[in-house]
Design a protein around this motif. Sequence first.
Motif, PDB file in Angstrom:
ATOM      1  N   GLU A  67       0.818  -1.214   0.000  1.00 20.53           N
ATOM      2  CA  GLU A  67       0.000   0.000   0.000  1.00 20.53           C
ATOM      3  C   GLU A  67       0.850   1.261   0.000  1.00 20.53           C
ATOM      4  N   LEU A  68       1.962   1.263   0.756  1.00 21.37           N
ATOM      5  CA  LEU A  68       2.806   2.460   0.769  1.00 21.37           C
ATOM      6  C   LEU A  68       3.494   2.661  -0.574  1.00 21.37           C
ATOM      7  N   THR A  69       3.999   1.603  -1.158  1.00 19.05           N
ATOM      8  CA  THR A  69       4.657   1.721  -2.466  1.00 19.05           C
ATOM      9  C   THR A  69       3.695   2.296  -3.507  1.00 19.05           C
ATOM     10  N   LYS A  70       2.476   1.800  -3.505  1.00 19.62           N
ATOM     11  CA  LYS A  70       1.467   2.296  -4.442  1.00 19.62           C
ATOM     12  C   LYS A  70       1.147   3.768  -4.169  1.00 19.62           C
ATOM     13  N   ALA A  71       0.998   4.130  -2.895  1.00 17.31           N
ATOM     14  CA  ALA A  71       0.645   5.505  -2.530  1.00 17.31           C
ATOM     15  C   ALA A  71       1.750   6.491  -2.887  1.00 17.31           C
ATOM     16  N   ILE A  72       3.001   6.084  -2.720  1.00 19.45           N
ATOM     17  CA  ILE A  72       4.126   6.965  -3.052  1.00 19.45           C
ATOM     18  C   ILE A  72       4.106   7.329  -4.535  1.00 19.45           C
TER      19      ILE A  72
END
Length: 199
Positions: free
Chosen positions: A47-52
């Motif tokens: 989720e963090l990789t996608k959000a970044i």
Amino acid sequence: MIRINSKDSFYIANTLFSFALKSEAAEVFEDCNTLITGIGKVNAAYELTKAIQIKKPSLIVNLGSAGSNYFQKGDVICCTKFVQRDMDVRGLGFELYETPLSGLPSILEYGLVMEGLEQGICGTGDSFEMGHRTTVYNVVDMEGYALAMIAMKENIPFLCLKYISDGADDNAAEDWAVQVHKAALAYGNILKLDLGVRS
């Protein structure tokens, strides 16, 4: 603005607040740029990789509940060191907590220091730890290491604050259920969020 220390301040609008669960954010952060990752390292990393890629934040702030038999329930701890507590490849000659062939030390150091808060070492793993005995880390969670590593690799400033909800002991599950809703209020006060002003 969010003032972290005398050197580091960031605009709220460019800050990504990461929580494992919506209950940890509550209504305090509903007007902020929030990310609910779900529980565990894999969910957090995905989720963090996608959000970044989409949001391109100037600062990532990980907020959540954690266990500790070192700090007191209700304390908010600033974690600047992280251990992958369920990584154990000693059978192949690696150190405990070392990720083989990653080039990373067993204790990952990455994160801003927030003035006025005690610092801790966060042990992250995909288990709800209820028998914490090691002294290598003094805060127990399920997402912090993955988030810190990604922030470091993406060269994005990272702040990790953990609200101690339980003692990482036999009463951990019961204590967590009672304490988790208090975390968002504590974070709102510490970060001095003026939710009526977006700067």
